[in-house]
Design a protein around this motif. Structure first.
Motif, PDB file in Angstrom:
ATOM      1  N   CYS A   1       8.708   0.582   8.540  1.00  0.00           N
ATOM      2  CA  CYS A   1       7.943  -0.568   7.685  1.00  0.00           C
ATOM      3  C   CYS A   1       8.792  -0.759   6.501  1.00  0.00           C
ATOM      4  O   CYS A   1       8.867  -1.935   5.997  1.00  0.00           O
ATOM      5  N   ASP A   2       9.394   0.238   5.789  1.00  0.00           N
ATOM      6  CA  ASP A   2       9.980  -0.015   4.897  1.00  0.00           C
ATOM      7  C   ASP A   2      10.974   1.154   4.179  1.00  0.00           C
ATOM      8  O   ASP A   2      10.728   2.171   4.352  1.00  0.00           O
ATOM      9  N   GLY A   3      12.228   0.715   4.166  1.00  0.00           N
ATOM     10  CA  GLY A   3      13.400   1.645   3.912  1.00  0.00           C
ATOM     11  C   GLY A   3      14.340   1.997   5.151  1.00  0.00           C
ATOM     12  O   GLY A   3      15.445   2.516   4.937  1.00  0.00           O
ATOM     13  N   GLY A   4      13.856   1.848   6.306  1.00  0.00           N
ATOM     14  CA  GLY A   4      14.830   2.016   7.433  1.00  0.00           C
ATOM     15  C   GLY A   4      15.423   3.411   7.724  1.00  0.00           C
ATOM     16  O   GLY A   4      14.715   4.363   6.999  1.00  0.00           O
ATOM     17  N   PRO A   5      16.337   3.498   8.353  1.00  0.00           N
ATOM     18  CA  PRO A   5      17.042   4.769   8.734  1.00  0.00           C
ATOM     19  C   PRO A   5      17.276   5.679   7.449  1.00  0.00           C
ATOM     20  O   PRO A   5      17.312   6.785   7.521  1.00  0.00           O
ATOM     21  N   GLU A   6      17.599   4.832   6.650  1.00  0.00           N
ATOM     22  CA  GLU A   6      17.924   5.591   5.350  1.00  0.00           C
ATOM     23  C   GLU A   6      16.606   6.413   4.822  1.00  0.00           C
ATOM     24  O   GLU A   6      17.020   7.760   4.399  1.00  0.00           O
ATOM     25  N   ARG A   7      15.806   5.681   4.671  1.00  0.00           N
ATOM     26  CA  ARG A   7      14.445   6.559   4.154  1.00  0.00           C
ATOM     27  C   ARG A   7      14.210   7.692   5.083  1.00  0.00           C
ATOM     28  O   ARG A   7      13.912   8.783   4.702  1.00  0.00           O
TER      29      ARG A   7
ATOM     30  N   SER B   1      11.023  14.807  -2.963  1.00  0.00           N
ATOM     31  CA  SER B   1      10.808  13.182  -2.675  1.00  0.00           C
ATOM     32  C   SER B   1       9.713  13.052  -2.257  1.00  0.00           C
ATOM     33  O   SER B   1       8.770  13.797  -1.557  1.00  0.00           O
ATOM     34  N   PRO B   2       8.885  11.923  -2.614  1.00  0.00           N
ATOM     35  CA  PRO B   2       7.525  11.696  -2.334  1.00  0.00           C
ATOM     36  C   PRO B   2       7.391  11.051  -0.829  1.00  0.00           C
ATOM     37  O   PRO B   2       6.425  11.062  -0.120  1.00  0.00           O
ATOM     38  N   ASP B   3       8.499  10.657  -0.377  1.00  0.00           N
ATOM     39  CA  ASP B   3       8.647  10.099   1.044  1.00  0.00           C
ATOM     40  C   ASP B   3       8.001  11.033   2.035  1.00  0.00           C
ATOM     41  O   ASP B   3       7.362  10.579   2.967  1.00  0.00           O
ATOM     42  N   ILE B   4       8.403  12.266   2.021  1.00  0.00           N
ATOM     43  CA  ILE B   4       7.817  13.194   2.865  1.00  0.00           C
ATOM     44  C   ILE B   4       6.608  13.451   2.846  1.00  0.00           C
ATOM     45  O   ILE B   4       5.749  13.783   3.947  1.00  0.00           O
TER      46      ILE B   4
ATOM     47  N   PHE C   1       0.853  -1.160  -0.056  1.00  0.00           N
ATOM     48  CA  PHE C   1       0.067  -0.093  -0.101  1.00  0.00           C
ATOM     49  C   PHE C   1       0.754   1.261  -0.063  1.00  0.00           C
ATOM     50  O   PHE C   1       0.576   2.196  -1.034  1.00  0.00           O
ATOM     51  N   PHE C   2       1.967   1.232   0.895  1.00  0.00           N
ATOM     52  CA  PHE C   2       2.656   2.328   0.968  1.00  0.00           C
ATOM     53  C   PHE C   2       3.599   2.519  -0.281  1.00  0.00           C
ATOM     54  O   PHE C   2       3.720   3.674  -0.915  1.00  0.00           O
ATOM     55  N   ARG C   3       4.035   1.447  -0.802  1.00  0.00           N
ATOM     56  CA  ARG C   3       4.763   1.657  -2.097  1.00  0.00           C
ATOM     57  C   ARG C   3       3.811   2.077  -3.388  1.00  0.00           C
ATOM     58  O   ARG C   3       4.371   3.113  -4.030  1.00  0.00           O
ATOM     59  N   SER C   4       2.906   1.736  -3.506  1.00  0.00           N
ATOM     60  CA  SER C   4       1.950   2.248  -4.722  1.00  0.00           C
ATOM     61  C   SER C   4       1.358   3.726  -4.308  1.00  0.00           C
ATOM     62  O   SER C   4       1.418   4.498  -5.239  1.00  0.00           O
ATOM     63  N   ASN C   5       1.527   4.086  -2.981  1.00  0.00           N
ATOM     64  CA  ASN C   5       1.044   5.455  -2.716  1.00  0.00           C
ATOM     65  C   ASN C   5       2.490   6.344  -3.009  1.00  0.00           C
ATOM     66  O   ASN C   5       2.226   7.270  -3.753  1.00  0.00           O
TER      67      ASN C   5
END
Lengths: 190, 190
Positions: B170-176, A153-156, A127-131
Motif C-alpha cells: 500500500c505504501d513504500g513498496g519492496p524497499e519498505r 523502525s516503526p514499520d515492523i 491511517f497507516f502513515r499517522s500510525n
DNA sequence: TTTACCCTACCTATCGGAAGGCAGGTTGTC
DNA sequence: GACAACCTGCCTTCCGATAGGTAGGGTAAA
C-alpha cells in the motif's frame, strides 16, 4: 441533525464497520446493512449515495476516533515501553470484541485496496502513515527514557500488528495475538 | 493428460492466483479469468465446476509449491540466520514480481476468510501452520548454531511478513518491506 | 477400413439471483 | 409548507452456474 436515541447514520456506519472488519468490503452489501439496521436498502442510500461515499465517511470517522485514543496513550505520563504496550493493546481490544474475529478496518481494506477509488485508498494510506508517526514517537521516547532500545523502525511494529490480527483471527485468537505482542515488546526493549 | 504447450487448467490457476494476490477473491470473477485466458466463461466452469473448487485447487497447488521452496531453504547448509534471511526473501520476491503489488495468496484469503467454505478455510490455516513449523525449525537451528537468539516465537515472524506485505504494498513498496525484514532479522539475531 | 462409441475441450445461450443505484411517493416533525 | 427520514418499486449490470450442442482425437470391434 437529529440525535433522538442513536443516529441512524451512525448505526449504519457501526454495522458497516463491523461487517468490513469481519467479512471485508466486497463481502458487504447495502442489503446486509439495511437488514442489520432494520431499514430499507434505499434508505441506506439516503444517508450514503454510493458505497464509496460510505467508505469515505467510515474511514474519516475511524481515523479521528483512533487518533483520539492514540493521543491519550501518547499523552500519558508513563515510560515509552508502557506506551508501546498500551498502543499494541488497542489492537488486541479489537480482536477481543464480540466474537473475537474482528480485524483492523484498514488492515482489511488494504487487502482489498484495488476495490477502492483513489480518494478512499489515500485515506487508508493516511491511517497507516499517522500510525507510523505515532509509533515512531513512542519509540523515540522509549529510547530517550531508556525503556526501549534505540534505532528501531516503526514499520515492523505496524506490520506485526496488522499481520498479527489477520493470522491470529484465523488461528489462535487473542491468545496468539497476545503472544505476538509480548514477543514484539521483548524484542524492542532495552 | 495432454501437455502440449501450457495446460489451460494451469493457465486458469495462474491467472486466478495473480488476480487474488492483487485484487482479492471477491474482486475476481469467472469473467475476469475467461477474458485473461482467452476462453469463454463456461469453459472455465468445465475445468472448475465451482469457485470453491477452483480455490481449493489453487490452495493445494500453492501449498505444495511453497513447501518445496521452503524445503530447499531448510535443507541448505547455512546458518539459521541465513536461512531466516532466505525464508523472508521468499516473501520479498512475491512483492518484487510484476507491478510490485502482489501479496501472499493466503494473506489475501485470510482477510476474506468468511467468504470461504470450511474445507478451503482449513487449507489456509494449514498453510500458516506449516509455515509456523518451518520458522520454528529455523529459529531452533539458529539458537543452536548461535546465529539467532534463543526463545523467540515464530508467530511474530509470520505476522510481520504477512502484515508487511500488505502494508508495504500500500505504501513504500519492496524497499519498505526490505526494511521490515532487516529490522526483524536484527531483532532476532544473537 | 469402416463404423460406432466415448472423451475432452470448448462453445452459445440462458437462468435465477444479487449487486449498486435511482425515481418518486409517504410520513412525521419543526 | 418545508424538510428529513424512510418507504415501494424498479432499473441495469453483473454474478456464479447450468443446459445443451459441436469439433476433434482415441479406441476397438466387425
Amino acid at each position: 441533525m437529529g440525535t433522538a436515541k442513536t443516529d441512524t447514520r451512525t448505526r449504519i456506519l457501526d454495522v458497516a464497520q463491523d461487517l468490513i472488519q469481519r467479512h471485508g468490503l466486497n463481502a458487504m452489501s447495502f442489503k446486509d446493512l439495511s437488514d442489520a439496521v432494520g431499514i430499507r436498502k434505499a434508505s441506506v442510500h439516503h444517508h450514503f449515495a454510493t458505497k464509496a461515499e460510505m467508505v469515505r465517511a467510515l474511514l474519516e470517522r475511524y481515523q479521528v476516533e483512533f487518533q483520539q485514543i492514540v493521543r491519550k496513550v501518547l499523552d500519558s505520563k508513563v515510560s515509552g515501553k508502557t506506551k508501546l504496550k498500551r498502543y499494541c493493546g488497542l489492537f488486541l481490544q479489537t480482536l477481543e470484541e464480540g466474537d473475537q474475529d474482528k480485524s483492523c478496518l484498514c488492515g482489511m481494506l488494504v487487502a482489498e485496496l484495488y476495490s477502492l477509488d483513489e480518494p478512499e485508498a489515500a485515506l487508508v494510506r493516511k491511517f497507516f502513515r499517522s500510525n507510523i508517526d505515532s509509533i515512531q514517537a513512542i519509540l523515540d521516547e522509549g529510547a530517550q527514557d531508556g525503556s526501549l532500545s534505540p534505532g528501531s523502525s516503526p514499520d515492523i511494529v505496524l506490520a506485526a500488528l496488522e499481520g498479527g490480527l489477520l493470522t491470529a483471527r484465523c488461528d489462535g485468537g487473542p491468545e496468539r495475538f497476545s503472544t505476538i505482542i509480548r514477543q514484539l515488546i521483548k524484542m524492542l526493549s532495552a
